[in-house]
Scaffold this motif. Structure first.
Motif, PDB file in Angstrom:
ATOM      1  N   UNK A 109      11.585   4.623   1.511  1.00  0.00           N
ATOM      2  CA  UNK A 109      11.833   6.070   1.383  1.00  0.00           C
ATOM      3  C   UNK A 109      10.509   6.841   1.455  1.00  0.00           C
ATOM      4  N   UNK A 110       9.494   6.312   0.803  1.00  0.00           N
ATOM      5  CA  UNK A 110       8.177   6.957   0.830  1.00  0.00           C
ATOM      6  C   UNK A 110       7.605   6.987   2.240  1.00  0.00           C
ATOM      7  N   UNK A 111       7.696   5.841   2.929  1.00  0.00           N
ATOM      8  CA  UNK A 111       7.147   5.750   4.282  1.00  0.00           C
ATOM      9  C   UNK A 111       7.882   6.683   5.233  1.00  0.00           C
ATOM     10  N   UNK A 112       9.163   6.866   5.034  1.00  0.00           N
ATOM     11  CA  UNK A 112       9.968   7.681   5.952  1.00  0.00           C
ATOM     12  C   UNK A 112       9.819   9.178   5.682  1.00  0.00           C
ATOM     13  N   UNK A 153       7.597  10.629   3.133  1.00  0.00           N
ATOM     14  CA  UNK A 153       6.318  11.070   2.575  1.00  0.00           C
ATOM     15  C   UNK A 153       6.276  10.940   1.063  1.00  0.00           C
ATOM     16  N   UNK A 154       5.047  10.900   0.552  1.00  0.00           N
ATOM     17  CA  UNK A 154       4.872  10.702  -0.879  1.00  0.00           C
ATOM     18  C   UNK A 154       5.372  11.883  -1.704  1.00  0.00           C
ATOM     19  N   UNK A 155       5.279  13.084  -1.170  1.00  0.00           N
ATOM     20  CA  UNK A 155       5.783  14.234  -1.921  1.00  0.00           C
ATOM     21  C   UNK A 155       7.292  14.140  -2.115  1.00  0.00           C
ATOM     22  N   UNK A 156       7.975  13.702  -1.072  1.00  0.00           N
ATOM     23  CA  UNK A 156       9.419  13.518  -1.189  1.00  0.00           C
ATOM     24  C   UNK A 156       9.730  12.384  -2.167  1.00  0.00           C
ATOM     25  N   UNK A 211       9.344  13.736  -5.604  1.00  0.00           N
ATOM     26  CA  UNK A 211      10.495  14.598  -5.910  1.00  0.00           C
ATOM     27  C   UNK A 211      11.732  13.761  -6.249  1.00  0.00           C
ATOM     28  N   UNK A 212      11.911  12.626  -5.536  1.00  0.00           N
ATOM     29  CA  UNK A 212      13.036  11.738  -5.822  1.00  0.00           C
ATOM     30  C   UNK A 212      12.923  11.164  -7.231  1.00  0.00           C
ATOM     31  N   UNK A 213      11.713  10.708  -7.612  1.00  0.00           N
ATOM     32  CA  UNK A 213      11.521  10.167  -8.951  1.00  0.00           C
ATOM     33  C   UNK A 213      11.827  11.221 -10.016  1.00  0.00           C
ATOM     34  N   UNK A 215       5.590   3.167 -11.568  1.00  0.00           N
ATOM     35  CA  UNK A 215       6.069   3.292 -10.200  1.00  0.00           C
ATOM     36  C   UNK A 215       7.484   3.815 -10.163  1.00  0.00           C
ATOM     37  N   UNK A 216       8.381   3.048  -9.472  1.00  0.00           N
ATOM     38  CA  UNK A 216       9.793   3.442  -9.387  1.00  0.00           C
ATOM     39  C   UNK A 216      10.648   2.688 -10.399  1.00  0.00           C
TER      40      UNK A 216
END
Length: 482
Positions: free
Chosen positions: A376-379, A381-384, A387-389, A411-412
């Protein structure tokens, strides 16, 4: 313009030294008034060029000093030209009006400069001024009220001078013990007021003790007034005059040694006066009532100042305690999600085990991990990813019971304490959280029920192993530890 005030001080101090060489003629009057008026003009020019805040107040202050200079010229006119020696005289009207207006202007400036309440500074100013007032009463005010050679008007004039000086002294003290900017203009203005008051009190005590100052002594006392005019002019020319009347933030100041020494000296004046009168008047104290009243007043003011200091310490202690609680809270909160962090979790889990052991209740531990978070991060971006976390933590927290504790472990990965419940309750709770996961994402979880004996590390290790079983079995599911 920045160095103009320095040149002005150098040139005018030289002029004041030259004043000592002037004979007691109109030349002396011209030199004296020229120096005084130059200070007024310099202050007005400086205030206008520096665009000082509340410029009208500083110009009014300069006008007060101009009135005093006019009084000097009027005094010289009827003393030199008319050969008259009057008291009270027309010059006294100029001096008293100038002093009263100066007090009013300085009050307005101080009210602008110190808009906030400062009871500590005010009490300190009253303590210092009260001690000086006692001296003024014994040696200046009381003798004036008892002087049979003075008319009623003469007594009023004689009393008015020390009263105005006391008011100016209190305003000066309030400036010095108050907060705010202490720039060059402030120091020049304060030194000017000190010089003026010192000369005024020196003349008053010279007259009281009938001391013949002589030509040099008279010039020396006059130089105190002249130096005050010079310093006022330099204060106006100094760039610091621009913000000198601007409101300042009154802060709670520390009680420095010099302030402690100053207040100690002020409170000692009354007993020193008592001892002096008893020594010189064969154990008689003519001003016993005034001195006793001064002692009582000083004692009450010191108690009031101590009260303010105690309240200040209490406020600071309360503030420090509140800040410590905030720091503790911040130290145990994850900055991204707002959940408890790993440190808080490691403190909370042993406590939860102790409660379960003492109460004989079940306790279950769950470890949650967002599925495919790296992808998810790679697809997106880290900002997204952040936001997901954040959104997942908020959504899951909203579905928990009041006693459940959800923490971001790293982390997650998240950890959940479920008190008063076994594996069935944990499964139901996690099934309720699964559809709350945002952005169409899923999570895997491992669940371990505490056996009543194992350590918190062993319990977490079993739940973590169950999490890996859930991931190995295809993710988006809950696995129960053996």
């Amino acid at each position: 313009m920045r160095s103009a005030w320095r040149w002005y001080v150098v040139i005018l101090v030289a002029a004041v030294l030259g004043y000592f060489r002037t004979p007691d003629t109109w030349l002396q009057t011209v030199v004296y008034d020229s120096i005084a008026v130059s200070g007024v003009i310099a202050m007005v020019i400086g205030v206008r060029r520096n665009r000082a805040e509340a410029a009208h107040l500083w110009i009014m202050f300069a006008g007060c000093k101009l009135l005093a200079a006019c009084g000097d010229f009027v005094y010289a006119w009827y003393a030199r030209h008319l050969g008259l020696s009057l008291y009270p005289a027309p010059a006294d009207g100029f001096y008293l009006v100038a002093g009263a207006c100066e007090v009013a202007v300085l009050v307005s400036i101080l009210r602008r400069r110190l808009p906030a309440r400062d009871p500590g500074g005010l009490i300190e100013a009253v303590i210092i001024t009260g001690s000086v007032s006692l001296i003024a009463w014994v040696y200046l005010l009381k003798p004036a009220t008892q002087d049979d050679e003075l008319t009623a008007v003469g007594r009023i004039v004689a009393i008015s001078y020390p009263i105005l000086d006391l008011l100016l002294f209190m305003l000066l003290t309030r400036m010095l013990v108050g907060g705010g900017m202490r720039n060059g203009a402030f120091r020049l203005l304060a030194c000017g007021m000190m010089s003026y008051l010192a000369a005024d009190y020196a003349w008053a005590f010279t007259d009281h003790f009938q001391f013949d100052a002589g030509t040099f002594g008279s010039h020396l006392l006059d130089s105190g007034y002249l130096l005050a005019f010079v310093l006022y002019g330099a204060a106006g020319l100094h760039p610091g005059i621009r913000d000198l009347a601007a409101p300042v933030q009154v802060t709670e100041r520390g009680f420095s040694r010099w302030r402690l020494a100053l207040l100690t000296g002020a409170t000692m004046i009354a007993p020193v006066l008592l001892a002096a009168q008893a020594w010189f008047d064969d154990n008689r104290v003519p001003d016993a009532q005034a001195i006793a009243g001064g002692c009582v007043g000083m004692f009450l003011l010191v108690v009031a100042r101590m009260t303010v200091l105690i309240r200040q310490v209490e406020r600071q202690a309360s503030k420090l305690e509140s800040q410590a609680e905030e720091l503790t809270e911040l130290a145990q909160r994850d900055t991204l999600t707002g959940l408890a962090n790993r440190r808080a979790w490691e403190q909370a889990l042993p406590l939860a085990l102790d409660h379960a052991r003492r109460d004989g209740t079940l306790l279950t531990l769950a470890v949650l991990d967002l599925d495919h978070f790296k992808r998810f991060n790679d697809q997106y971006g880290h900002q997204a990813g952040d936001r997901l976390l954040k959104e997942a933590a908020a959504a899951w927290a909203s579905g928990l019971r009041a006693g459940d504790l959800l923490a971001r472990y790293g982390g997650e990965e998240f950890a959940l304490i479920i008190p008063c419940g076994g594996s069935r309750l944990a499964a139901e709770l996690l099934d309720r959280l699964r559809p709350l996961t945002p952005s169409g994402q899923t999570f895997s979880a491992g669940v371990a029920v505490w056996d009543g004996q194992e350590s918190s590390e062993a319990l977490f290790a079993r739940a973590d192993a169950a999490l890996y079983e859930a991931k190995g079995a295809g993710r988006d599911r809950v696995a129960l530890a053996a």
